[in-house]
Structures are given as structure tokens and as C-alpha cells.
Motif scaffolding. Structure first.
Motif, PDB file in Angstrom:
ATOM      1  N   SER A  55       5.563   9.058  -9.693  1.00  0.00           N
ATOM      2  CA  SER A  55       5.526   8.544 -11.069  1.00  0.00           C
ATOM      3  C   SER A  55       5.307   9.625 -12.116  1.00  0.00           C
ATOM      4  O   SER A  55       5.777   9.501 -13.259  1.00  0.00           O
ATOM      5  CB  SER A  55       4.439   7.470 -11.199  1.00  0.00           C
ATOM      6  OG  SER A  55       3.161   8.018 -10.896  1.00  0.00           O
ATOM      7  N   SER A  56       4.594  10.692 -11.758  1.00  0.00           N
ATOM      8  CA  SER A  56       4.343  11.768 -12.730  1.00  0.00           C
ATOM      9  C   SER A  56       5.536  12.703 -12.878  1.00  0.00           C
ATOM     10  O   SER A  56       5.576  13.534 -13.790  1.00  0.00           O
ATOM     11  CB  SER A  56       3.107  12.571 -12.305  1.00  0.00           C
ATOM     12  OG  SER A  56       3.312  13.168 -11.036  1.00  0.00           O
ATOM     13  N   GLN A  57       6.522  12.556 -11.993  1.00  0.00           N
ATOM     14  CA  GLN A  57       7.673  13.464 -12.002  1.00  0.00           C
ATOM     15  C   GLN A  57       8.866  12.913 -12.792  1.00  0.00           C
ATOM     16  O   GLN A  57       9.731  13.683 -13.199  1.00  0.00           O
ATOM     17  CB  GLN A  57       8.123  13.758 -10.568  1.00  0.00           C
ATOM     18  CG  GLN A  57       7.036  14.357  -9.682  1.00  0.00           C
ATOM     19  CD  GLN A  57       7.510  14.567  -8.247  1.00  0.00           C
ATOM     20  OE1 GLN A  57       8.702  14.777  -7.990  1.00  0.00           O
ATOM     21  NE2 GLN A  57       6.593  14.497  -7.299  1.00  0.00           N
ATOM     22  N   TYR A  58       8.910  11.598 -12.990  1.00  0.00           N
ATOM     23  CA  TYR A  58      10.094  10.977 -13.592  1.00  0.00           C
ATOM     24  C   TYR A  58       9.691   9.941 -14.640  1.00  0.00           C
ATOM     25  O   TYR A  58       8.555   9.437 -14.631  1.00  0.00           O
ATOM     26  CB  TYR A  58      10.931  10.294 -12.504  1.00  0.00           C
ATOM     27  CG  TYR A  58      11.315  11.197 -11.358  1.00  0.00           C
ATOM     28  CD1 TYR A  58      12.296  12.179 -11.521  1.00  0.00           C
ATOM     29  CD2 TYR A  58      10.695  11.081 -10.114  1.00  0.00           C
ATOM     30  CE1 TYR A  58      12.647  13.024 -10.468  1.00  0.00           C
ATOM     31  CE2 TYR A  58      11.040  11.913  -9.055  1.00  0.00           C
ATOM     32  CZ  TYR A  58      12.017  12.883  -9.241  1.00  0.00           C
ATOM     33  OH  TYR A  58      12.353  13.717  -8.205  1.00  0.00           O
ATOM     34  N   ALA A  76       0.829  -1.202   0.000  1.00  0.00           N
ATOM     35  CA  ALA A  76       0.000   0.000   0.000  1.00  0.00           C
ATOM     36  C   ALA A  76       0.864   1.253   0.000  1.00  0.00           C
ATOM     37  O   ALA A  76       0.597   2.216  -0.726  1.00  0.00           O
ATOM     38  CB  ALA A  76      -0.925  -0.010   1.222  1.00  0.00           C
ATOM     39  N   MET A  77       1.926   1.241   0.819  1.00  0.00           N
ATOM     40  CA  MET A  77       2.846   2.383   0.862  1.00  0.00           C
ATOM     41  C   MET A  77       3.558   2.546  -0.483  1.00  0.00           C
ATOM     42  O   MET A  77       3.802   3.676  -0.934  1.00  0.00           O
ATOM     43  CB  MET A  77       3.861   2.179   1.978  1.00  0.00           C
ATOM     44  CG  MET A  77       3.272   2.223   3.386  1.00  0.00           C
ATOM     45  SD  MET A  77       2.653   3.865   3.823  1.00  0.00           S
ATOM     46  CE  MET A  77       4.194   4.764   3.977  1.00  0.00           C
ATOM     47  N   GLN A  78       3.888   1.428  -1.109  1.00  0.00           N
ATOM     48  CA  GLN A  78       4.547   1.482  -2.414  1.00  0.00           C
ATOM     49  C   GLN A  78       3.626   2.120  -3.452  1.00  0.00           C
ATOM     50  O   GLN A  78       4.055   2.917  -4.292  1.00  0.00           O
ATOM     51  CB  GLN A  78       4.956   0.069  -2.852  1.00  0.00           C
ATOM     52  CG  GLN A  78       5.824   0.028  -4.093  1.00  0.00           C
ATOM     53  CD  GLN A  78       5.041  -0.217  -5.370  1.00  0.00           C
ATOM     54  OE1 GLN A  78       3.849  -0.490  -5.338  1.00  0.00           O
ATOM     55  NE2 GLN A  78       5.725  -0.109  -6.496  1.00  0.00           N
ATOM     56  N   ILE A  79       2.331   1.795  -3.404  1.00  0.00           N
ATOM     57  CA  ILE A  79       1.360   2.377  -4.323  1.00  0.00           C
ATOM     58  C   ILE A  79       1.248   3.884  -4.095  1.00  0.00           C
ATOM     59  O   ILE A  79       1.209   4.678  -5.039  1.00  0.00           O
ATOM     60  CB  ILE A  79      -0.024   1.701  -4.143  1.00  0.00           C
ATOM     61  CG1 ILE A  79       0.032   0.254  -4.623  1.00  0.00           C
ATOM     62  CG2 ILE A  79      -1.102   2.469  -4.904  1.00  0.00           C
ATOM     63  CD1 ILE A  79      -1.212  -0.546  -4.294  1.00  0.00           C
ATOM     64  N   ILE A  80       1.219   4.280  -2.809  1.00  0.00           N
ATOM     65  CA  ILE A  80       1.088   5.700  -2.473  1.00  0.00           C
ATOM     66  C   ILE A  80       2.287   6.493  -2.982  1.00  0.00           C
ATOM     67  O   ILE A  80       2.136   7.548  -3.615  1.00  0.00           O
ATOM     68  CB  ILE A  80       0.940   5.874  -0.946  1.00  0.00           C
ATOM     69  CG1 ILE A  80      -0.417   5.332  -0.484  1.00  0.00           C
ATOM     70  CG2 ILE A  80       1.091   7.347  -0.556  1.00  0.00           C
ATOM     71  CD1 ILE A  80      -0.577   5.256   1.018  1.00  0.00           C
ATOM     72  N   TYR A  81       3.496   5.991  -2.723  1.00  0.00           N
ATOM     73  CA  TYR A  81       4.692   6.727  -3.137  1.00  0.00           C
ATOM     74  C   TYR A  81       4.920   6.645  -4.651  1.00  0.00           C
ATOM     75  O   TYR A  81       5.502   7.560  -5.236  1.00  0.00           O
ATOM     76  CB  TYR A  81       5.919   6.223  -2.374  1.00  0.00           C
ATOM     77  CG  TYR A  81       6.012   6.816  -0.988  1.00  0.00           C
ATOM     78  CD1 TYR A  81       6.469   8.116  -0.813  1.00  0.00           C
ATOM     79  CD2 TYR A  81       5.616   6.099   0.141  1.00  0.00           C
ATOM     80  CE1 TYR A  81       6.544   8.688   0.443  1.00  0.00           C
ATOM     81  CE2 TYR A  81       5.685   6.659   1.407  1.00  0.00           C
ATOM     82  CZ  TYR A  81       6.139   7.959   1.557  1.00  0.00           C
ATOM     83  OH  TYR A  81       6.194   8.523   2.802  1.00  0.00           O
TER      84      TYR A  81
END
Length: 307
Positions: free
Chosen positions: A172-175, A162-167
Motif C-alpha cells: 500500500s505504501s508503494q502505489y 489475514a494474508m490480505q492485510i499482510i500483503y
């Protein structure tokens, strides 16, 4: 064929692959210890994606910088927690139970987003969490006096995912997606290797009689190439043709596939309470990702722009 339908079918196949890995991993870790298995798995996946980057997306290499590395490592840390707890948990619990408990990550995302990103969960998320909590109790406690240590580890695995999905959503939109994916997968491989060196007999990974065991080879092929490298690339590419909520609902089928493969190939059976609990968890995952009208309209607008 409409790209949206192709995306749905392909993402469903990813959920199927992820669901089937519980049984094959459980078979493999009887030969190769959990951290050692994950180290080999993620190094193989990282190598494959790195070759893809060099051959087809060489321009992304120039975009790699310190911020990208740190962001990928932050995502990779939680991915490591998820896979480490899941793989170790499979030593002590069944594949079917692990599949449904892992699926709680879908429910935990809106809950953890509230504490970390201050995003208030909607009514459906609250209902979903409540239903899934009842389901988790029925699944893990029916017929037993105490919570199984494997069940507890897999629950921590769900928190990690869940934390992986949040981060991932945060960065993901930045890189560039492929570079970010390679960094996080490579970091999982490094952390798994360190843990294998410190806590396990890591030398088994270089012993041909163990590494080339049929169960180990099958598990590594399925998890490295299909469940990791292929799955991450497919999700990154096809999710732009469908909404995030729709994708989450498709991935909610993962524990169902896990239970079916465990039933067919491992002979696992659930109690009546366990089956009811599994159904509650699945319903909770669906409710947690059910959008409000405002959220649905916003996602449809984003989807139309992407197409």
C-alpha cells in the motif's frame, strides 16, 4: 470536530456495516449461489470505484503499470479466498459464529507475519492467539461432536483476510491506494466469475426473477456500495488520522455487530459455551493488537506526522 474522532466514528460505522452483512448475505445466497453473488458484488464495487477514479483521480491512471497490477492481483487473490470461503461457509454455519471466526484474522496477522515477513510477534500477540484459540474451540465445538464444515471454511476465510492485510501493508505504501484497491477488487470479481462459471448455475445472475429478489437486491446494495466500495475508500482515507493498532481494535467490534444483528433479525441463539467462546475470541483480538511501549510510541509519531 477533531479529525481523529471523525475517523474513529467512521471506522466504527465500517465495522458495523461489515458485521451486518453476514445476515443479509446469508439471506441472499439462498437465491444466488456464493461465487455468483460475489462476482456480481465485486463487479459493481469495481465499477463504482472506477468511475470515481476517472472523474476525481484521473492522474492515478497514468501510474498504473505491471508491478502495480501484479501487486493488486496478489492482494486480490487472498481477498478472493477470504470472501469465497466466508460466503460458502455461511451456507453451513450461523451468521454469529461466522462473524467471530472471521474476526480471528486480526489475531492471525501477527502470527502469519512471523512466518512470511519474519516479524517476531510480541508477548501480547502470543497471549491473544492463545486466548482466541481457546475461544474458537468453545465457539465451534460446544454442543457438537465434530467441527462444522461451515466453521472450517470460515476459518480459512480468516486466514485469507489475514494474508490480505499482510500483503496490503506490504504494497500500500508503494502505489496509489485507489488504483490498488480497484485492481484487487476487480481481480476478486474475475476469480469469482470463473468459479461461478465452472461450479455454479451462473445464469441465475441474469434472471430478473432471481436478481431482483428483495433479499438479493438488499444484499448487493449493502455489500457492493457500503461494505466494499465505501468501506475500502473510508479505510484508506481515514486511517491516516489514527494508528493501525487503534483501527484494528475498532474493527474487532465487527463480530459483536454480527452476533447482535443475527440475534435481532435472524433469531440466532448461542449456547453458553458459544457465548464464552465468542468473548474469548474478542479478548484475543484485543490482546493481539495491544502495542508495546516502543511500538505505541512509533505509531504515535507516524500519526502526528500524518495529521
Amino acid at each position: 470536530m477533531n479529525k481523529k474522532y471523525i475517523a474513529d466514528f467512521t471506522l466504527l460505522f465500517v465495522a458495523f456495516v461489515w458485521g451486518t452483512t453476514f445476515v443479509v448475505v446469508q439471506n441472499a445466497i439462498s437465491f444466488l449461489q456464493p461465487h455468483t453473488f460475489n462476482a456480481v458484488r465485486f463487479f459493481m464495487a469495481a465499477l463504482l470505484l472506477s468511475v470515481w477514479l476517472v472523474v476525481f483521480r484521473r492522474d492515478e491512471i497514468k501510474a498504473i503499470n505491471k508491478k502495480l497490477l501484479l501487486s493488486g492481483m496478489a492482494i486480490g487473490f487472498w481477498l478472493f479466498i477470504g470472501y469465497a470461503c466466508q460466503t460458502i461457509g455461511l451456507v453451513y454455519t450461523t451468521s454469529s459464529k461466522a462473524g467471530f471466526i472471521t474476526g480471528l484474522s486480526v489475531v492471525l496477522v501477527p502470527l502469519l507475519s512471523f512466518f512470511i515477513l519474519k516479524i517476531k510477534p510480541g508477548i501480547y500477540a502470543i497471549i491473544g492467539v492463545s486466548i482466541a484459540t481457546v475461544g474458537l474451540y468453545l465457539l465451534t465445538m460446544c454442543g457438537t461432536a465434530i467441527l462444522n464444515i461451515g466453521d472450517l471454511l470460515v476459518f480459512f476465510c480468516a486466514i485469507g483476510f489475514a494474508m490480505q492485510i499482510i500483503y496490503t501493508g506490504k504494497y500500500s505504501s508503494q502505489y496509489p491506494s485507489l488504483s490498488l484497491t480497484i485492481i484487487q477488487i476487480s481481480f476478486v470479481a474475475i476469480l469469482s466469475s470463473v468459479c461461478a462459471f465452472l461450479f455454479e448455475d451462473w445464469q441465475k445472475a441474469i434472471q430478473p426473477e432471481i436478481l431482483f429478489q428483495r433479499e438479493v437486491v438488499i444484499a448487493l446494495m449493502v455489500t457492493s456500495f457500503l461494505a466494499t466500495a465505501f468501506a475500502f475508500l473510508v479505510q484508506t482515507y481515514f486511517q491516516k488520522y489514527t494508528s493501525a493498532t487503534h483501527t484494528a481494535l475498532i474493527f474487532a467490534t465487527e463480530p459483536v455487530f454480527a452476533a447482535l444483528t443475527a440475534f435481532l433479525f435472524a433469531g440466532e441463539r448461542m449456547s453458553v459455551g458459544g457465548i464464552i467462546g465468542s468473548i474469548f475470541i474478542l479478548l484475543g483480538m484485543i490482546f493481539a493488537e495491544f502495542p508495546s511501549k516502543r511500538k505505541k510510541a512509533a505509531e504515535n509519531t507516524i500519526q502526528e506526522k500524518a495529521v
